[in-house]
Design a protein around this motif. Structure first.
Motif, PDB file in Angstrom:
ATOM      1  N   VAL A  66      -0.186  19.701   1.400  1.00  0.00           N
ATOM      2  CA  VAL A  66      -0.343  20.748   2.412  1.00  0.00           C
ATOM      3  C   VAL A  66       0.524  20.487   3.645  1.00  0.00           C
ATOM      4  N   ASN A  67       0.936  19.224   3.825  1.00  0.00           N
ATOM      5  CA  ASN A  67       1.790  18.896   4.964  1.00  0.00           C
ATOM      6  C   ASN A  67       3.272  18.819   4.586  1.00  0.00           C
ATOM      7  N   GLY A  68       3.586  19.158   3.332  1.00  0.00           N
ATOM      8  CA  GLY A  68       4.984  19.187   2.907  1.00  0.00           C
ATOM      9  C   GLY A  68       5.645  17.823   2.854  1.00  0.00           C
ATOM     10  N   ILE A  69       4.877  16.781   2.554  1.00  0.00           N
ATOM     11  CA  ILE A  69       5.420  15.424   2.464  1.00  0.00           C
ATOM     12  C   ILE A  69       5.844  15.144   1.027  1.00  0.00           C
ATOM     13  N   GLU A  70       7.077  14.736   0.846  1.00  0.00           N
ATOM     14  CA  GLU A  70       7.541  14.323  -0.481  1.00  0.00           C
ATOM     15  C   GLU A  70       7.043  12.895  -0.721  1.00  0.00           C
ATOM     16  N   PRO A  71       6.202  12.675  -1.730  1.00  0.00           N
ATOM     17  CA  PRO A  71       5.595  11.349  -1.923  1.00  0.00           C
ATOM     18  C   PRO A  71       6.594  10.203  -1.948  1.00  0.00           C
ATOM     19  N   GLU A  72       7.755  10.420  -2.569  1.00  0.00           N
ATOM     20  CA  GLU A  72       8.720   9.322  -2.681  1.00  0.00           C
ATOM     21  C   GLU A  72       9.343   8.948  -1.336  1.00  0.00           C
ATOM     22  N   ARG A  73       9.221   9.825  -0.329  1.00  0.00           N
ATOM     23  CA  ARG A  73       9.780   9.543   0.997  1.00  0.00           C
ATOM     24  C   ARG A  73       8.701   9.139   2.004  1.00  0.00           C
ATOM     25  N   LEU A  74       7.499   8.913   1.516  1.00  0.00           N
ATOM     26  CA  LEU A  74       6.381   8.566   2.397  1.00  0.00           C
ATOM     27  C   LEU A  74       6.661   7.270   3.154  1.00  0.00           C
ATOM     28  N   GLY A  75       6.370   7.272   4.462  1.00  0.00           N
ATOM     29  CA  GLY A  75       6.555   6.079   5.284  1.00  0.00           C
ATOM     30  C   GLY A  75       5.437   5.941   6.295  1.00  0.00           C
ATOM     31  N   THR A  76       5.544   4.918   7.136  1.00  0.00           N
ATOM     32  CA  THR A  76       4.495   4.678   8.122  1.00  0.00           C
ATOM     33  C   THR A  76       4.383   5.846   9.102  1.00  0.00           C
ATOM     34  N   TYR A  77       5.495   6.533   9.367  1.00  0.00           N
ATOM     35  CA  TYR A  77       5.429   7.693  10.267  1.00  0.00           C
ATOM     36  C   TYR A  77       4.454   8.733   9.709  1.00  0.00           C
TER      37      TYR A  77
ATOM     38  N   GLY B  57       0.808  -1.217   0.000  1.00  0.00           N
ATOM     39  CA  GLY B  57       0.000   0.000   0.000  1.00  0.00           C
ATOM     40  C   GLY B  57       0.837   1.260   0.000  1.00  0.00           C
ATOM     41  N   LEU B  58       1.968   1.243   0.733  1.00  0.00           N
ATOM     42  CA  LEU B  58       2.861   2.397   0.754  1.00  0.00           C
ATOM     43  C   LEU B  58       3.418   2.690  -0.637  1.00  0.00           C
ATOM     44  N   GLU B  59       3.795   1.640  -1.351  1.00  0.00           N
ATOM     45  CA  GLU B  59       4.306   1.850  -2.709  1.00  0.00           C
ATOM     46  C   GLU B  59       3.234   2.456  -3.612  1.00  0.00           C
ATOM     47  N   ARG B  60       1.985   2.024  -3.418  1.00  0.00           N
ATOM     48  CA  ARG B  60       0.871   2.593  -4.184  1.00  0.00           C
ATOM     49  C   ARG B  60       0.628   4.041  -3.785  1.00  0.00           C
ATOM     50  N   LEU B  61       0.680   4.337  -2.482  1.00  0.00           N
ATOM     51  CA  LEU B  61       0.414   5.691  -1.992  1.00  0.00           C
ATOM     52  C   LEU B  61       1.423   6.698  -2.532  1.00  0.00           C
ATOM     53  N   LYS B  62       2.658   6.250  -2.746  1.00  0.00           N
ATOM     54  CA  LYS B  62       3.687   7.153  -3.266  1.00  0.00           C
ATOM     55  C   LYS B  62       3.345   7.667  -4.660  1.00  0.00           C
ATOM     56  N   ILE B  63       2.551   6.912  -5.389  1.00  0.00           N
ATOM     57  CA  ILE B  63       2.143   7.320  -6.741  1.00  0.00           C
ATOM     58  C   ILE B  63       0.615   7.418  -6.833  1.00  0.00           C
ATOM     59  N   SER B  64      -0.017   7.660  -5.680  1.00  0.00           N
ATOM     60  CA  SER B  64      -1.483   7.676  -5.623  1.00  0.00           C
ATOM     61  C   SER B  64      -2.082   8.664  -6.627  1.00  0.00           C
ATOM     62  N   ARG B  65      -3.184   8.245  -7.210  1.00  0.00           N
ATOM     63  CA  ARG B  65      -3.930   9.138  -8.107  1.00  0.00           C
ATOM     64  C   ARG B  65      -5.138   9.750  -7.407  1.00  0.00           C
ATOM     65  N   ASN B  66      -5.292   9.416  -6.105  1.00  0.00           N
ATOM     66  CA  ASN B  66      -6.420   9.981  -5.361  1.00  0.00           C
ATOM     67  C   ASN B  66      -6.120  11.444  -5.019  1.00  0.00           C
ATOM     68  N   PRO B  67      -6.908  12.387  -5.532  1.00  0.00           N
ATOM     69  CA  PRO B  67      -6.618  13.803  -5.296  1.00  0.00           C
ATOM     70  C   PRO B  67      -6.584  14.172  -3.812  1.00  0.00           C
ATOM     71  N   GLY B  68      -7.424  13.550  -3.007  1.00  0.00           N
ATOM     72  CA  GLY B  68      -7.467  13.874  -1.588  1.00  0.00           C
ATOM     73  C   GLY B  68      -6.189  13.492  -0.871  1.00  0.00           C
ATOM     74  N   ILE B  69      -5.695  12.278  -1.120  1.00  0.00           N
ATOM     75  CA  ILE B  69      -4.448  11.822  -0.503  1.00  0.00           C
ATOM     76  C   ILE B  69      -3.284  12.685  -0.971  1.00  0.00           C
ATOM     77  N   ARG B  70      -3.236  12.974  -2.254  1.00  0.00           N
ATOM     78  CA  ARG B  70      -2.136  13.796  -2.778  1.00  0.00           C
ATOM     79  C   ARG B  70      -2.172  15.199  -2.170  1.00  0.00           C
ATOM     80  N   ALA B  71      -3.377  15.728  -1.970  1.00  0.00           N
ATOM     81  CA  ALA B  71      -3.505  17.067  -1.388  1.00  0.00           C
ATOM     82  C   ALA B  71      -3.048  17.078   0.064  1.00  0.00           C
ATOM     83  N   LEU B  72      -3.357  16.021   0.811  1.00  0.00           N
ATOM     84  CA  LEU B  72      -2.906  15.943   2.204  1.00  0.00           C
ATOM     85  C   LEU B  72      -1.379  15.912   2.282  1.00  0.00           C
ATOM     86  N   MET B  73      -0.754  15.197   1.353  1.00  0.00           N
ATOM     87  CA  MET B  73       0.704  15.190   1.321  1.00  0.00           C
ATOM     88  C   MET B  73       1.233  16.581   0.979  1.00  0.00           C
TER      89      MET B  73
END
Length: 590
Positions: A277-288, A259-275
């Motif tokens: 506005v919180n300054g999360i780089e998708p490729e560095r996304l982790g359980t934290y 799921g984490l690998e999918r989330l890094k390239i997620s096409r869901n606009p809501g998930i991408r927007a949360l990343m």
């Protein structure tokens, strides 16, 4: 101080090392994750979604699928009723999406934390009847809603329960030697914790139960659209698993890793927007990021507003509307943080003034605290005092509370023993929720403590060392291999190593607020290393002062010293300005 334990589980570490191409140190870490067979190690290191269990192994899955497909065929109106936390929101999103792709006439209702409380209630059933709903599917709730489901049956509404919480029971037999499950009379009940369910891994969350139901529906119907959507649904099953603090073992670990690998390239606009506005780089996304950034933003809506806003964010179809909604959720979460801090401070004042730390189980009544924050505050107090904690608040209808537990104290079973105090309760081993009358608080506190079998040893935090390993043995190769063990979380913690008698030579505080530090240390073999610490510098300073005299901590940062300290540390790699180096991170000291 904590009590340190060194794991001593046995296995043929050399054989595992040769077979899987890993260091014997990493083999020991794997054994400490309760792996005993080579097949288990193989799945841990190389498991894929194909290794996950069939949804048809869940009890009542056949019945649920048949009921849903019949409802779709007859154009019955279906309402998905979820919960207001991340797990319930994600489970609702998964099932609502699955039903829509099958052409069902469906909508979603998420209870309001204040007005409705947890799960099904009579008002939700009456509203469904008024709206002409023919079927209700619960997500992440329903297993303890037997009266409400009986009402739904009387109203002619079919109910399917999907849940993962403990099944209510009553004690039977002489002296309560046996127990009988109290299952609701639903058309189908999917809950891996119910008796007679042959599912091999019952520790899945509500979002994963919903994902399994969607998977079964896709298999039975052959819907290509639903099969394709399962990839996105996997993202939400992973998010649910982490945020609901499920153990990252077996199937859960596979789902979260994929799921984490999918989330890094997620096409869901809501998930991408949360990343965004919180300054999360998708490729560095982790359980934290899932557990401590994205999850709290989704949770904040259910705490301070309505969780329907979080569901709407996940259902956004354009980046513009998603970013606007995500910004609002982040602002709500920032407000929640401030309110939580004040609640924690008030709880600590009550504990100190009333000497509540003498109780085995802390029951703290904070009438002015927003009831939605009780669970977070309970968790913070539990971490500080290492006692089971219940935070009670004054709600619209009596007292509501949330509890967080410690190792060795099954909170749900403990509540079952004093259930006569509650108008409602539920939960599992490590967390629980309840409703009760204000006048019963003192009786609840007293009886809960009288029945508690914990002793003083249980209140000492335990530190589990995977391998005693000198810093000089902690190589880059081992650090690389440890990455194979990710994602880390409950049940699969980041490996912890220990080194005796490190000599601290000097220190340098870092960060804008000087809240972390880097230390130059010398090993018993004479090597000098750099050790970093992101913990409580004040507490470490008090430890040094008590061991080496007043002012010792200040001297560490001002001049060369020679302080011998044993350290428990984590091994990792840090990249800064294009340069990657080994990093030794101090976690505990003595």
């Amino acid at each position: 101080m904590e009590k340190w334990y060194v794991a001593a589980k046995k296995a043929d570490f050399r054989a595992w090392s040769e077979k899987f191409g890993i260091s014997p140190v990493v083999a020991r870490v794997l054994r400490n994750r309760d792996l005993t067979e080579e097949a288990q190690v193989e799945q841990f290191l190389r498991g894929t979604l194909q290794d996950c269990h069939s949804p048809w192994l869940l009890k009542d899955m056949d019945r649920a699928v048949e009921e849903i497909l019949e409802a779709v065929k007859t154009n019955l109106s279906i309402r998905v009723i979820g919960d207001y936390d991340v797990d319930g929101i994600c489970a609702s999103y998964i099932l609502t999406t699955a039903l829509q792709l099958l052409g069902a006439r469906t909508d979603t209702a998420i209870p309001h934390r204040i007005h409705d409380g947890y799960g099904l209630n009579d008002n939700l059933i009456r509203e469904a009847q008024q709206d002409g709903i023919g079927m209700i599917i619960t997500c992440d709730n329903g297993i303890s809603a037997a009266p409400q489901i009986a009402l739904a049956n009387a109203c002619g509404i079919r109910v399917i329960v999907t849940d993962h919480h403990e099944v209510p029971f009553e004690e039977i037999g002489s002296g309560g030697t046996g127990r009988r499950e109290l299952l609701p009379e639903a058309a189908a009940v999917i809950d891996p914790k119910q008796e007679g369910c042959g599912y091999p891994f019952p520790g899945i969350c509500g979002g994963t139960v919903a994902y399994k139901l969607a998977e079964a529906l896709a298999e039975r119907t052959g819907s290509s659209a639903l099969k394709e959507a399962l990839e996105e649904m996997l993202e939400f099953a992973a998010l649910s698993t982490v945020c609901d603090v499920m153990e990252l073992k077996g199937e859960n670990r596979i789902l979260v890793k994929a799921g984490l690998e999918r989330l890094k390239i997620s096409r869901n606009p809501g998930i991408r927007a949360l990343m965004e506005v919180n300054g999360i780089e998708p490729e560095r996304l982790g359980t934290y990021h899932l557990g401590f950034v994205i999850g709290p933003c989704l949770n904040a809506t259910g705490r301070l507003d309505t969780a329907a806003r979080a569901l709407e964010l996940l259902q956004s179809r354009t980046r513009g509307e998603a970013v606007t909604a995500a910004g609002e959720l982040k602002a709500l979460n920032d407000s929640r943080k401030s309110l939580t801090l004040r609640g924690v401070e008030e709880a600590e004042r009550r504990i100190e003034s009333l000497h509540m730390d003498r109780d085995k189980v802390m029951v703290i009544f904070l009438p002015e605290v927003h009831e939605s924050l009780a669970g977070i505050i309970a968790g913070r107090i539990k971490e500080r005092y290492h006692h089971p904690v219940f935070i009670l608040t004054r709600g619209e209808e009596g007292v509501k509370g949330s509890g967080r537990s410690v190792e060795g104290y099954h909170m749900y079973k403990a509540l079952t023993e004093v259930k006569h105090y509650f108008t409602r309760f539920g939960g599992h081993a490590m967390a629980a929720g309840l409703s009760m009358r204000e006048e019963d608080i003192e009786g609840f506190r007293r009886e809960l403590n009288e029945k508690c079998a914990l002793d003083e040893e249980d209140f000492v935090p335990r530190v589990h060392i995977d391998v005693p390993m000198p810093l000089g043995y902690a190589t880059e190769e081992i650090a690389d291999q440890l990455e194979l063990l990710e994602p880390y979380g409950v049940g699969n913690p980041r490996p912890l190593f220990a080194q005796k008698d490190l000599v601290f030579l000097s220190g340098h505080k870092m960060g804008a607020n000087k809240t972390c530090a880097r230390y130059r240390v010398r090993t018993p073999e004479g090597e000098e290393k750099q050790l970093v610490f992101f913990g409580d510098l004040d507490a470490f300073g008090r430890f040094l002062d008590s061991k080496y005299g007043s002012g010792a901590a200040d001297e560490l940062y001002e001049r060369q010293v020679n302080y011998s300290v044993s350290v428990a540390y984590q091994l990792g790699k840090n990249t800064y300005r294009g340069r990657t180096e080994l990093q030794y991170i101090m976690q505990y000291y003595c």
